[in-house]
Design a protein around this motif. Structure first.
Motif, PDB file in Angstrom:
ATOM      1  N   VAL A  41       0.837  -1.203   0.000  1.00  0.00           N
ATOM      2  CA  VAL A  41       0.000   0.000   0.000  1.00  0.00           C
ATOM      3  C   VAL A  41       0.871   1.253   0.000  1.00  0.00           C
ATOM      4  N   GLU A  42       1.930   1.234   0.801  1.00  0.00           N
ATOM      5  CA  GLU A  42       2.840   2.382   0.857  1.00  0.00           C
ATOM      6  C   GLU A  42       3.585   2.538  -0.470  1.00  0.00           C
ATOM      7  N   GLU A  43       3.964   1.423  -1.073  1.00  0.00           N
ATOM      8  CA  GLU A  43       4.639   1.477  -2.371  1.00  0.00           C
ATOM      9  C   GLU A  43       3.726   2.113  -3.427  1.00  0.00           C
ATOM     10  N   LYS A  44       2.469   1.706  -3.439  1.00  0.00           N
ATOM     11  CA  LYS A  44       1.506   2.271  -4.395  1.00  0.00           C
ATOM     12  C   LYS A  44       1.314   3.759  -4.154  1.00  0.00           C
ATOM     13  N   ARG A  45       1.228   4.147  -2.874  1.00  0.00           N
ATOM     14  CA  ARG A  45       1.047   5.569  -2.549  1.00  0.00           C
ATOM     15  C   ARG A  45       2.236   6.390  -3.019  1.00  0.00           C
ATOM     16  N   LYS A  46       3.442   5.854  -2.820  1.00  0.00           N
ATOM     17  CA  LYS A  46       4.651   6.564  -3.249  1.00  0.00           C
ATOM     18  C   LYS A  46       4.691   6.712  -4.766  1.00  0.00           C
ATOM     19  N   LEU A  47       4.302   5.642  -5.482  1.00  0.00           N
ATOM     20  CA  LEU A  47       4.296   5.703  -6.940  1.00  0.00           C
ATOM     21  C   LEU A  47       3.292   6.730  -7.443  1.00  0.00           C
ATOM     22  N   GLU A  48       2.109   6.750  -6.835  1.00  0.00           N
ATOM     23  CA  GLU A  48       1.090   7.716  -7.235  1.00  0.00           C
ATOM     24  C   GLU A  48       1.549   9.145  -6.947  1.00  0.00           C
ATOM     25  N   GLU A  49       2.239   9.307  -5.826  1.00  0.00           N
ATOM     26  CA  GLU A  49       2.750  10.627  -5.466  1.00  0.00           C
ATOM     27  C   GLU A  49       3.815  11.083  -6.465  1.00  0.00           C
ATOM     28  N   THR A  50       4.689  10.170  -6.873  1.00  0.00           N
ATOM     29  CA  THR A  50       5.731  10.490  -7.854  1.00  0.00           C
ATOM     30  C   THR A  50       5.115  10.839  -9.199  1.00  0.00           C
ATOM     31  N   GLU A  51       4.115  10.052  -9.629  1.00  0.00           N
ATOM     32  CA  GLU A  51       3.451  10.311 -10.902  1.00  0.00           C
ATOM     33  C   GLU A  51       2.731  11.656 -10.878  1.00  0.00           C
ATOM     34  N   ARG A  52       2.128  11.988  -9.750  1.00  0.00           N
ATOM     35  CA  ARG A  52       1.432  13.271  -9.629  1.00  0.00           C
ATOM     36  C   ARG A  52       2.408  14.433  -9.728  1.00  0.00           C
ATOM     37  N   MET A  53       3.557  14.299  -9.083  1.00  0.00           N
ATOM     38  CA  MET A  53       4.578  15.344  -9.152  1.00  0.00           C
ATOM     39  C   MET A  53       5.129  15.494 -10.562  1.00  0.00           C
ATOM     40  N   GLU A  54       5.268  14.351 -11.271  1.00  0.00           N
ATOM     41  CA  GLU A  54       5.755  14.408 -12.651  1.00  0.00           C
ATOM     42  C   GLU A  54       4.751  15.108 -13.556  1.00  0.00           C
ATOM     43  N   ARG A  55       3.452  14.842 -13.331  1.00  0.00           N
ATOM     44  CA  ARG A  55       2.425  15.503 -14.137  1.00  0.00           C
ATOM     45  C   ARG A  55       2.424  17.001 -13.902  1.00  0.00           C
ATOM     46  N   VAL A  56       2.591  17.383 -12.635  1.00  0.00           N
ATOM     47  CA  VAL A  56       2.640  18.805 -12.305  1.00  0.00           C
ATOM     48  C   VAL A  56       3.845  19.462 -12.957  1.00  0.00           C
ATOM     49  N   GLU A  57       4.997  18.765 -12.901  1.00  0.00           N
ATOM     50  CA  GLU A  57       6.217  19.311 -13.489  1.00  0.00           C
ATOM     51  C   GLU A  57       6.088  19.420 -15.010  1.00  0.00           C
ATOM     52  N   ASN A  58       5.498  18.399 -15.631  1.00  0.00           N
ATOM     53  CA  ASN A  58       5.298  18.447 -17.075  1.00  0.00           C
ATOM     54  C   ASN A  58       4.348  19.561 -17.476  1.00  0.00           C
ATOM     55  N   ALA A  59       3.309  19.755 -16.665  1.00  0.00           N
ATOM     56  CA  ALA A  59       2.361  20.839 -16.945  1.00  0.00           C
ATOM     57  C   ALA A  59       3.039  22.193 -16.803  1.00  0.00           C
ATOM     58  N   ARG A  60       3.928  22.313 -15.802  1.00  0.00           N
ATOM     59  CA  ARG A  60       4.650  23.583 -15.611  1.00  0.00           C
ATOM     60  C   ARG A  60       5.573  23.869 -16.789  1.00  0.00           C
ATOM     61  N   LYS A  61       6.299  22.840 -17.235  1.00  0.00           N
ATOM     62  CA  LYS A  61       7.201  23.017 -18.370  1.00  0.00           C
ATOM     63  C   LYS A  61       6.426  23.345 -19.640  1.00  0.00           C
ATOM     64  N   GLY A  62       5.252  22.681 -19.805  1.00  0.00           N
ATOM     65  CA  GLY A  62       4.425  22.970 -20.964  1.00  0.00           C
ATOM     66  C   GLY A  62       3.932  24.400 -20.954  1.00  0.00           C
ATOM     67  N   GLY A  63       3.577  24.891 -19.761  1.00  0.00           N
ATOM     68  CA  GLY A  63       3.121  26.277 -19.635  1.00  0.00           C
ATOM     69  C   GLY A  63       4.230  27.261 -19.964  1.00  0.00           C
ATOM     70  N   GLU A  64       5.455  26.926 -19.539  1.00  0.00           N
ATOM     71  CA  GLU A  64       6.589  27.817 -19.826  1.00  0.00           C
ATOM     72  C   GLU A  64       6.870  27.880 -21.333  1.00  0.00           C
ATOM     73  N   LYS A  65       6.761  26.731 -22.019  1.00  0.00           N
ATOM     74  CA  LYS A  65       6.993  26.715 -23.464  1.00  0.00           C
ATOM     75  C   LYS A  65       5.959  27.546 -24.193  1.00  0.00           C
ATOM     76  N   GLU A  66       4.702  27.418 -23.747  1.00  0.00           N
ATOM     77  CA  GLU A  66       3.638  28.186 -24.379  1.00  0.00           C
ATOM     78  C   GLU A  66       3.836  29.676 -24.188  1.00  0.00           C
ATOM     79  N   SER A  67       4.287  30.069 -22.996  1.00  0.00           N
ATOM     80  CA  SER A  67       4.499  31.490 -22.723  1.00  0.00           C
ATOM     81  C   SER A  67       5.653  32.052 -23.539  1.00  0.00           C
ATOM     82  N   LYS A  68       6.677  31.190 -23.802  1.00  0.00           N
ATOM     83  CA  LYS A  68       7.817  31.629 -24.607  1.00  0.00           C
ATOM     84  C   LYS A  68       7.403  31.829 -26.063  1.00  0.00           C
ATOM     85  N   LYS A  69       6.513  30.974 -26.546  1.00  0.00           N
ATOM     86  CA  LYS A  69       6.040  31.095 -27.925  1.00  0.00           C
ATOM     87  C   LYS A  69       5.315  32.412 -28.154  1.00  0.00           C
ATOM     88  N   LYS A  70       4.576  32.796 -27.114  1.00  0.00           N
ATOM     89  CA  LYS A  70       3.829  34.051 -27.216  1.00  0.00           C
ATOM     90  C   LYS A  70       4.768  35.257 -27.157  1.00  0.00           C
TER      91      LYS A  70
END
Length: 220
Positions: free
Chosen positions: A191-220
């Motif tokens: 259960v703890e392993e699954k929670r850690k994996l979900e937490e890591t995946e959530r952080m990666e999604r947030v980081e990817n969304a942040r990087k995507g937002g930065e790229k979009e702002s640079k294009k503008k």
């Protein structure tokens, strides 16, 4: 990795692991002993149905709490295992890790069963003594019932019903805390392993969304 961990021998680590498992077994053992006393008190109830119902509640209650504790132990030890991986990874690059990491607290599949063995070992010891020295029943039997009634009282039910069972059979009752502890320890870690994996995946999604937002702002 800390200097103390580098110098630790396999024998010393094994000893520390046994002490950790023994320490973790104390609370479940005390609970089983308390439930044994309640179980003994239940045998004074005249109504057979009520007596067996309350006795079953005592037995299941002890196993449920035992399982809950080992579930928590599994989660805690899995966290220690992840910390240990970081220490070992840093050591490969010559980086000295700080903190108070204790390698004996790291998760291993067999540790839950080891904890359960320490919980149930009293049933093995007393069952062996009672089987070898049946003439000492008043002394050994009384101590056995008070300390580990969960292992002997169910067998006495069969003896009272006319089905003679050897005291040696009570040794096999140790399998219950061993299985409950081992299984729930593994479940807690998973259960703890699954929670850690979900937490890591959530952080990666947030980081990817942040990087995507930065790229979009640079294009503008």
């Amino acid at each position: 990795m800390e200097q103390s961990e580098k110098k630790m021998t396999k024998a010393r680590l094994f000893g520390r692991i046994q002490l950790e498992c023994l320490r973790r077994s104390v609370t479940p053992f005390v609970l089983y002993m308390m439930m044994s006393l309640l179980l003994l008190a239940c045998q004074a109830i005249e109504g057979a149905v009520l007596r067996y119902i309350l006795s079953a509640i005592c037995l299941l209650g002890a196993m449920a709490y035992n399982g809950h504790l080992c579930y928590l132990y599994g989660k805690t030890h899995y966290d220690a295992y992840l910390t240990g991986n970081i220490h070992r990874q840093n050591a490969l690059f010559g980086i000295q890790s700080g903190g108070d990491h204790r390698p004996e607290r790291e998760y291993r599949v067999w540790k839950g069963f080891n904890i359960g063995f320490y919980v149930g070992v009293v049933a093995v010891i007393f069952g062996l003594l009672w089987g070898l020295f049946p003439e000492a029943t008043p002394t050994i039997g009384t101590l056995f019932i008070m300390i580990a009634g969960w292992a002997i009282i169910p067998i006495q039910w069969f003896n009272n019903a006319g089905v003679v069972i050897s005291p040696f059979v009570s040794m096999a009752m140790a399998i219950f805390p061993i299985l409950v502890s081992g299984i729930m320890y593994i479940v807690g870690a998973k259960v703890e392993e699954k929670r850690k994996l979900e937490e890591t995946e959530r952080m990666e999604r947030v980081e990817n969304a942040r990087k995507g937002g930065e790229k979009e702002s640079k294009k503008k």
